[in-house]
Structure formats: structure tokens, C-alpha cells
Design an enzyme around this catalytic site. Sequence first.
Site, PDB file in Angstrom:
ATOM      1  N   LYS A 216       0.714  -1.102  -0.481  1.00 36.45           N
ATOM      2  CA  LYS A 216       0.395   0.088  -0.185  1.00 36.45           C
ATOM      3  C   LYS A 216       0.351   1.234   0.064  1.00 36.45           C
ATOM      4  CE  LYS A 216      -4.232   1.947  -0.309  1.00 36.45           C
ATOM      5  NZ  LYS A 216      -3.643   3.074  -0.481  1.00 36.45           N
TER       6      LYS A 216
ATOM      7  N   LYS B 254       5.525   3.675   8.496  1.00 38.30           N
ATOM      8  CA  LYS B 254       3.825   3.888   8.689  1.00 38.30           C
ATOM      9  C   LYS B 254       2.491   3.352   8.758  1.00 38.30           C
ATOM     10  CE  LYS B 254       3.886   7.695   5.707  1.00 38.30           C
ATOM     11  NZ  LYS B 254       3.533   9.101   5.048  1.00 38.30           N
TER      12      LYS B 254
ATOM     13  N   LYS C 194       5.318   1.737  -2.607  1.00 38.18           N
ATOM     14  CA  LYS C 194       5.518   2.881  -3.267  1.00 38.18           C
ATOM     15  C   LYS C 194       5.442   2.663  -5.036  1.00 38.18           C
ATOM     16  CE  LYS C 194       4.596   7.441  -2.106  1.00 38.18           C
ATOM     17  NZ  LYS C 194       3.877   7.898  -0.669  1.00 38.18           N
TER      18      LYS C 194
ATOM     19  N   GLY D  52      -2.684   8.742  -4.931  1.00 36.68           N
ATOM     20  CA  GLY D  52      -2.064   9.181  -5.357  1.00 36.68           C
ATOM     21  C   GLY D  52      -1.355   9.618  -4.314  1.00 36.68           C
TER      22      GLY D  52
ATOM     23  N   THR E 160      -4.394  13.429   5.172  1.00 30.66           N
ATOM     24  CA  THR E 160      -3.204  13.555   5.462  1.00 30.66           C
ATOM     25  C   THR E 160      -3.111  15.396   6.676  1.00 30.66           C
ATOM     26  OG1 THR E 160      -2.815  12.353   3.586  1.00 30.66           O
ATOM     27  CG2 THR E 160      -0.619  13.781   4.985  1.00 30.66           C
TER      28      THR E 160
ATOM     29  N   ASN F  68      -2.401  19.798  -1.549  1.00 36.59           N
ATOM     30  CA  ASN F  68      -3.253  19.529  -0.595  1.00 36.59           C
ATOM     31  C   ASN F  68      -3.383  18.840   0.673  1.00 36.59           C
ATOM     32  OD1 ASN F  68      -4.521  16.130   0.343  1.00 36.59           O
ATOM     33  ND2 ASN F  68      -6.239  16.582  -0.980  1.00 36.59           N
TER      34      ASN F  68
ATOM     35  N   SER G 202      -7.220   5.434   4.040  1.00 37.08           N
ATOM     36  CA  SER G 202      -7.409   4.691   2.242  1.00 37.08           C
ATOM     37  C   SER G 202      -7.513   3.520   2.658  1.00 37.08           C
ATOM     38  CB  SER G 202      -5.407   4.785   1.747  1.00 37.08           C
ATOM     39  OG  SER G 202      -5.642   5.522   1.301  1.00 37.08           O
TER      40      SER G 202
END
EC number: 1.4.1.4
Length: 447
Positions: free
Chosen positions: A92, A116, A128, A167, A211, A242, A380
Site C-alpha cells: 500500500k 507508517k 510506492k 495518489g 493527511t 493537498n 485509504s
Amino acid sequence: MDQTCSLESFLNHVQKRDPHQTEFAQAVREVMTTLWPFLEQNPRYRHMSLLERLVEPERVIQFRVVWLDDKNQVQVNRAWRVQFNSAIGPYKGGMRFHPSVNLSILKFLGFEQTFKNALTTLPMGGGKGGSDFDPKGKSEGEVMRFCQALMTELYRHLGPDTDVPAGDIGVGGREVGFMAGMMRKLSNNSACVFTGKGLSFGGSLIRPEATGYGLVYFTEAMLKRHGLGFEGMRVAVSGSGNVAQYAIEKAMAFGARVVTASDSSGTVVDESGFTPEKLARLCEIKASRDGRVADYAREFGLTYLEGQQPWSVPVDIALPCATQNELDVDAARVLIANGVKAVAEGANMPTTIEATDLFLEAGVLFAPGKAANAGGVATSGLEMAQNAARLSWKAEKVDARLHHIMLDIHHACVKYGGDNKHTNYVQGANIAGFVKVADAMLAQGVI
């Protein structure tokens, strides 16, 4: 390697294997330096070459992306997906589109993402991906064609129980939509393979805000534990995308006066502080094709520091939300001299190791990104849960779950970071995330 090797020997081993991957080496050094005393006290985590396996991705996929621009010219970009660790769940982590993207940066991000995700307590591994494609200045048609071309290769490596991207920098809801749509067409399957989707096709409320909101929730918990709070504080935020936008929004809601925002060209300083109306206008400007904070500064008659970052502005709290290594040791010295009380990372590794050490030595509260900005991936995970159950939760429920997760992450950091007046949140986050992943890896044997 020998289980009795020293920290420097281990770091030299990592550096020797990938001598040009400086960002990845920096991330490994930061984590292992804080972990090493814990490992010496808990030698079982040195067995079965656990550390060597932990710093090596399970899989790295590199491929070319060939697409046509609006002039019907063939363009070629590179793309990668780093599937770092799946011990506690499917890979993820986000997809990043930016000219600076390379394998070292994606390995560093995937390594950080592993810890994380473990901190969220949700069953997600770390990964990633990204490309050196630059969406800035591109038409919507060009962005769509690039995303679709990328997915013709990437789709075969994804799945709801294998790898679920999202994203990141340069990849917002539009790009996620293009990629998710192409994935559905190629696979003939509508299962959740992306998060950060639009609400019309399986997205979650609060995901865009998560976030930035989570950063402020964690920072508020850290401040409260030390007798402080956002109320009445001057706050510097870097970035204007964002994460920065929603961090500004939530910090204002907690009573802070946010006085800066920035982009790669410079910083806007508003001594009177952002208001909801001003923030809305900044968001409009940044949503346009070539919008810059300089345009916002001119419109409101504000101070604009061309080519500068926000860290020279005297503040109580600094929230770096732009990119890696944006806050170096010189900036840290200025912030400390100006009386900064807390620094919390909204971006991934925006603070250099030297700057982090300086903050800790000066007694500044410091929240590392793997803990402070985990709200995005946590939500997410909540989006994945909603998709699996064919449900859509109300915004209040998602926000409440996000807040609860960030408080749990803060609690874990305190548990392993020293339950004293000045908790070492870097140490706490690294150990808490490591223990979750390491226990899972040891339980599953040598694979």
C-alpha cells in the site's frame, strides 16, 4: 551478515549495495540509528537476517511508458513500482508523478511507508511507485493518455489483496480516476485497486483531507501532552498542495494563526493569518493549470519571499508539507532561534537528519512523518474496508475513525519513545512500526 555487526557496518553494507541511492540510504540510516539500542536489548530481532530482509524490497518493477502528446509526438517516460514489504498485508502506497522521481526516492518512500502503515494498526504492507512524468503544463488529454499507457503494464502487478496504490505528489483524484478506469477495463474487474478514488466510483469521504487533518490531530495530541495546544499559536506551513491546504484548514479550526504557504517558487507571508475565505481562494488558484502562490500574494497585497522557504518567519509551530529535505540544518537553527516549540512533518522526510537532531537537542517537540502524516494512508485503509463491504460511511464516521487512529499512533510513539517530559517521537515511531512488521516477518519464517 553477522548478527553481532555494528550499526556502521550494517549501514556500510546498505550503502555498498546501492552506492548512488542517497535518499534511500538516508532513510535507512535515520531508522536504524534510532532502532539500534532497542535491537541490542532485544537480540531476537537480529535473527534470520531480519534486518537485511527489511531493507531489501520484495520486488521492484521498472518499465517504460510510451504515450502521444497533443502534437502527436511520441513521448517516453520511466515508471516504477516498489513492492517493499507485505508481511502484514497487501502493498500500500502512493504513485508520484514528478521529474525528480527515481528508484532511490521510491525505495526510501516504500521503506518509510512500511513502518507508517504498520503504525496505523490496519493490515497494510508498504509500497510506492511513480514516474518521472511531469503533469504540470500538460493538457488533460495528455495526462489521461499517460495514465492509461502506464496502466497497460502496471495493471498486471496490482490487485485488492496484492497491491493497492493511491495518489501522491502530481497524482490527485483526476489521475487516480484515469488509472483506476484503465485498470477496470484491462482486468475486467471492478475490485478496489486504487484508493483516493472519486466518490462516484468507490471513494471515501474525508480521503482528500485525511493527511492534512491527521497531521493536525497528531500535532495537537503531542502539544497537549506537553501542556500546549494550537489555540493562539503562530504556524508556518510549507507547500500549498493537498496536504498543506487541509492542514491549514484544520489548524485554523483549532484556533491557530497560519501565516505562510509556499511552492517551489517562493513563500507568501500573511501576518494577519489565513481565513476560510483566503484559503478557498488559494485553493482555487492552485487548482488552475499554472497557479502559483505569487498570484495569491499579489491578489491580497501580501509579502512574497521569492525563491525562499517559510522557515525564516518567526512561528511557534512549523508544519513542513512540501517535499523531502526541504528543512535543513540552517533553517532549523533559524526556527530554534525564533522560538519554535514544535515541528511536525506533513511531507515524507522533509527534515534532514542533521536538522532533526538539532531539534531534538534543543528540546523542540518533533513529530516524524511516518507518524504525523499517516492519516492519508489510514483513511485509504478505511476506503478499502468500505469497498470490501460495499458500503459508504458518512464523513463524520470516517473523520472520527481517523482521529482515533491518529491518537492511537501518538500513544504508540509515547510507549516506545519514553514516557517522560520530552518524548522522542522519532524513536517511538520507528520502534513501534518496526516491532509490528518484524514480529510478522519472524512468525512467517524465512520467505
